[in-house]
Design an enzyme around this catalytic site. Structure first.
Site, PDB file in Angstrom:
ATOM      1  N   LYS A 141       0.860  -1.186   0.000  1.00 39.46           N
ATOM      2  CA  LYS A 141       0.000   0.000   0.000  1.00 39.46           C
ATOM      3  C   LYS A 141       0.884   1.219   0.000  1.00 39.46           C
ATOM      4  CE  LYS A 141      -3.914   2.102   0.170  1.00 39.46           C
ATOM      5  NZ  LYS A 141      -3.430   2.844  -1.025  1.00 39.46           N
ATOM      6  N   GLN A 168       7.261   3.925   3.868  1.00 39.09           N
ATOM      7  CA  GLN A 168       5.864   3.483   3.901  1.00 39.09           C
ATOM      8  C   GLN A 168       5.685   2.194   4.712  1.00 39.09           C
ATOM      9  OE1 GLN A 168       3.934   5.585   1.484  1.00 39.09           O
ATOM     10  NE2 GLN A 168       2.237   5.053   2.818  1.00 39.09           N
ATOM     11  N   LYS A 200       5.527   3.370   8.363  1.00 40.64           N
ATOM     12  CA  LYS A 200       4.357   4.229   8.528  1.00 40.64           C
ATOM     13  C   LYS A 200       3.088   3.383   8.573  1.00 40.64           C
ATOM     14  CE  LYS A 200       4.090   7.482   5.429  1.00 40.64           C
ATOM     15  NZ  LYS A 200       3.710   8.420   4.331  1.00 40.64           N
ATOM     16  N   LYS A 205       5.244   1.728  -3.076  1.00 35.34           N
ATOM     17  CA  LYS A 205       5.215   3.109  -3.613  1.00 35.34           C
ATOM     18  C   LYS A 205       5.490   3.032  -5.102  1.00 35.34           C
ATOM     19  CE  LYS A 205       4.781   7.327  -2.052  1.00 35.34           C
ATOM     20  NZ  LYS A 205       4.118   7.796  -0.819  1.00 35.34           N
ATOM     21  N   GLY A 222      -2.712   8.240  -4.275  1.00 39.62           N
ATOM     22  CA  GLY A 222      -2.062   9.456  -4.752  1.00 39.62           C
ATOM     23  C   GLY A 222      -0.829   9.823  -3.944  1.00 39.62           C
ATOM     24  N   ASP A 223      -0.111  10.785  -4.444  1.00 46.16           N
ATOM     25  CA  ASP A 223       1.012  11.424  -3.750  1.00 46.16           C
ATOM     26  C   ASP A 223       1.236  12.713  -4.553  1.00 46.16           C
ATOM     27  OD1 ASP A 223       3.237  10.508  -1.581  1.00 46.16           O
ATOM     28  OD2 ASP A 223       4.248  11.679  -3.107  1.00 46.16           O
ATOM     29  N   THR A 278      -4.557  13.413   5.323  1.00 49.61           N
ATOM     30  CA  THR A 278      -3.132  13.577   5.648  1.00 49.61           C
ATOM     31  C   THR A 278      -2.916  14.863   6.434  1.00 49.61           C
ATOM     32  OG1 THR A 278      -2.667  12.458   3.554  1.00 49.61           O
ATOM     33  CG2 THR A 278      -0.794  13.429   4.711  1.00 49.61           C
ATOM     34  N   ASN A 285      -2.505  19.137  -1.562  1.00 47.89           N
ATOM     35  CA  ASN A 285      -3.553  18.563  -0.726  1.00 47.89           C
ATOM     36  C   ASN A 285      -3.179  18.549   0.766  1.00 47.89           C
ATOM     37  OD1 ASN A 285      -4.109  15.659   0.510  1.00 47.89           O
ATOM     38  ND2 ASN A 285      -5.937  16.376  -0.554  1.00 47.89           N
ATOM     39  N   SER A 288      -6.863   5.684   3.668  1.00 51.26           N
ATOM     40  CA  SER A 288      -6.938   4.841   2.468  1.00 51.26           C
ATOM     41  C   SER A 288      -7.364   3.434   2.856  1.00 51.26           C
ATOM     42  CB  SER A 288      -5.570   4.754   1.781  1.00 51.26           C
ATOM     43  OG  SER A 288      -5.378   5.833   0.910  1.00 51.26           O
TER      44      SER A 288
HETATM   45  N1  GLU Z   1       1.074   9.037  -0.541  1.00 45.78           N
HETATM   46  C1  GLU Z   1       0.532   8.972   0.782  1.00 45.78           C
HETATM   47  C2  GLU Z   1       1.635   8.630   1.765  1.00 45.78           C
HETATM   48  O1  GLU Z   1       2.742   9.072   1.594  1.00 45.78           O
HETATM   49  C3  GLU Z   1      -0.697   8.106   0.885  1.00 45.78           C
HETATM   50  C4  GLU Z   1      -0.573   6.693   0.432  1.00 45.78           C
HETATM   51  C5  GLU Z   1      -1.883   5.933   0.376  1.00 45.78           C
HETATM   52  O2  GLU Z   1      -2.920   6.490   0.657  1.00 45.78           O
HETATM   53  O3  GLU Z   1      -1.797   4.746   0.021  1.00 45.78           O
HETATM   54  O4  GLU Z   1       1.450   7.981   2.757  1.00 45.78           O
END
Ligand code: GLU
Length: 450
Positions: A89, A110, A113, A125, A164-165, A208, A239, A382
């Site tokens: 994810k 990630q 996190k 990612k 997204g990112d 976020t 965002n 998410s």
């Molecule tokens: N891009 C966001 C992050 O850095 C969200 C990733 C997601 O929602 O999967 O955590």
């Protein structure tokens, strides 16, 4: 510990020129040393050697045709880093600075996190060096379709769920979802950050930024402080920055700055949130336009920033919310923030502070929330979107927001109790890294050598 250094040296030798990844890996490897000492099992099972290697890395070509009929070629990336805790994810970033090292650092962050959220999600990612700036809507659609024409075969609601990112928002997710649906012939929750009209979750857009402010609130509460009436600086104007500003206002704070890659706005009376949303979400124009509508605000172009400094952090504040991009806040910025009395930094962006800046914050014992803890609200929501998709239900905004606040609280408690357990109660870098690491490492051991 020579063992950690050996692993790190091996990484540098075998993955040349991935500076951002070295930076992220070094921070994690160094801060989990006490856990490696305490639990010999991690060393026995070679968890360190295994966790720094992605399970799978996909590199692909993206061909598309621009509005002038000219063929364009970009690089596509998806890194499937660790699936011990759930399907891979993590977001997709479309930005010219994207390369293998940037995606690897983001994927690595990630893992921890996502583990911290307490939800069942692994780390991944992806993205492209495609530059969305100045592209027409049709070009964005053609690029997204071309990107998905390869990515679709690697992802799935129980396999890998992108989102997204930077450079990827609701519009891009829509075009990619459409192409996935056509190619896979399945309507399923394979992407998050979807539109509310077809499978998205209320609160995902805001998550976020809201999460980073909740995280600051919980850090401050522990010290008997609040954000109410306090001046705050925010960097970025995407965002994350927009919804950080929104939540700061809801908690009675006064956000006075925002920025983009060309410059920054300082609005002493507080950033005009509705204007910012209109410029960035509807009109999609440069931030400098802000002063056309609010002539009292001050715009400083990047060329006029003092040498080696990000001007956002020179504005005196109580709390700072770096919400732009990696390494946007350096040692000098950290010195200025501390000298001006800033006592809280909550990172909405991924790895926005350089290692030297992080050291200064940790040594000063201010409330410092590293990105992998403070910005985890996005990916956590998410996962709430995935839950709703899987059970074919929709929760109200209030339900999602309450769950988000609880998740941010849990992350704060988990990072701070782990920090205390290892003898450094205010060091949330150590706390977040060890808390996230333990969850992933234990799952890897229990699942055997796969
Ligand atoms: N891009 C966001 C992050 O850095 C969200 C990733 C997601 O929602 O999967 O955590």
């Amino acid at each position: 510990m020579p063992y950690v250094k050996e692993v790190f040296d091996y990484l540098i030798r075998t993955s040349p020129a991935q500076t951002e990844f070295y930076q992220a890996a070094k921070e994690v490897l160094e801060s989990i040393r006490p856990a490696l000492d305490k639990y010999p099992k991690y060393r026995q099972h070679k968890i360190i050697e295994r966790i720094v290697e992605p399970e799978r890395q996909i590199l692909f070509r993206v061909n598309w045709v621009d509005d002038n009929g000219v063929i364009q070629v970009n690089k596509g990336f998806r890194i499937e880093f660790n699936s011990a805790l759930g399907p891979y994810k993590g977001g997709l970033r479309f930005h010219p600075s994207v390369n293998a090292g940037v995606i690897k650092f983001l994927g690595f962050e990630q893992i921890f996190k996502n583990a911290l959220t307490g939800l069942q999600i692994g780390g991944g990612k992806g993205g492209s060096d495609f530059n969305p700036k100045g592209k027409s809507d049709n070009e964005i659609m053609r690029f997204c379709q071309a990107f998905m024409s390869e990515l679709y075969r690697h992802i799935g609601p129980n396999t890998d769920v992108p989102a997204g990112d930077i450079g990827v928002g609701g519009r891009e997710i829509g075009y990619m979802f459409g192409m996935y649906k056509k190619l896979a012939n399945r309507y399923e929750g394979v992407l998050t950050g979807k539109s509310l009209k077809w499978g998205g979750s209320l609160g995902r857009t805001e998550a976020t930024g809201y999460g980073a402010v909740y995280f600051a609130k919980y850090m401050l509460e522990d010290r008997g402080e609040t954000l109410e009436g306090k001046r705050c600086v925010v960097s970025g104007s995407g965002n994350v920055a927009i919804y950080t500003i929104e939540k700061l206002y809801q908690l009675g704070a006064i956000p006075v700055t925002c920025s983009d890659s060309s410059g920054m706005i300082y609005d002493e009376s507080g950033i005009d949130l509705e204007l910012l949303k209109e410029l960035k979400e509807q009109k999609r124009v440069r931030l400098s336009e802000y002063t056309t509508y609010k002539p009292m605000a001050k715009y400083t172009p990047v060329e006029e920033y003092p040498e080696g400094v990000n001007a956002v952090y020179s504005i005196p504040c109580f709390a700072a919310f770096p919400s732009a991009t990696q390494n946007e806040l350096n040692e000098k910025d950290a010195e200025i923030l501390l000298a001006n009395g800033c006592i809280c930094v909550s990172e909405g962006a991924n790895m926005p502070s350089t290692p030297e800046a992080v050291d200064l914050f940790v040594d000063a014992k201010i409330c410092y929330g590293p990105g992998k803890a403070a910005n985890a609200g996005g990916v956590a929501t998410s996962q709430l979107e995935m839950q709703q998709n899987a059970s074919m239900t929709n929760w109200t905004f209030e339900e999602v927001d309450a769950k988000l606040a609880q998740i941010m609280k849990n992350i704060y408690v988990s990072a701070s109790t782990t920090a205390a357990e290892f003898g450094e109660p205010t060091n949330l870098v150590l706390g977040a890294n060890i808390a996230g690491f333990r969850k992933v490492a234990d799952a890897m051991i229990e699942q055997g050598l796969v």
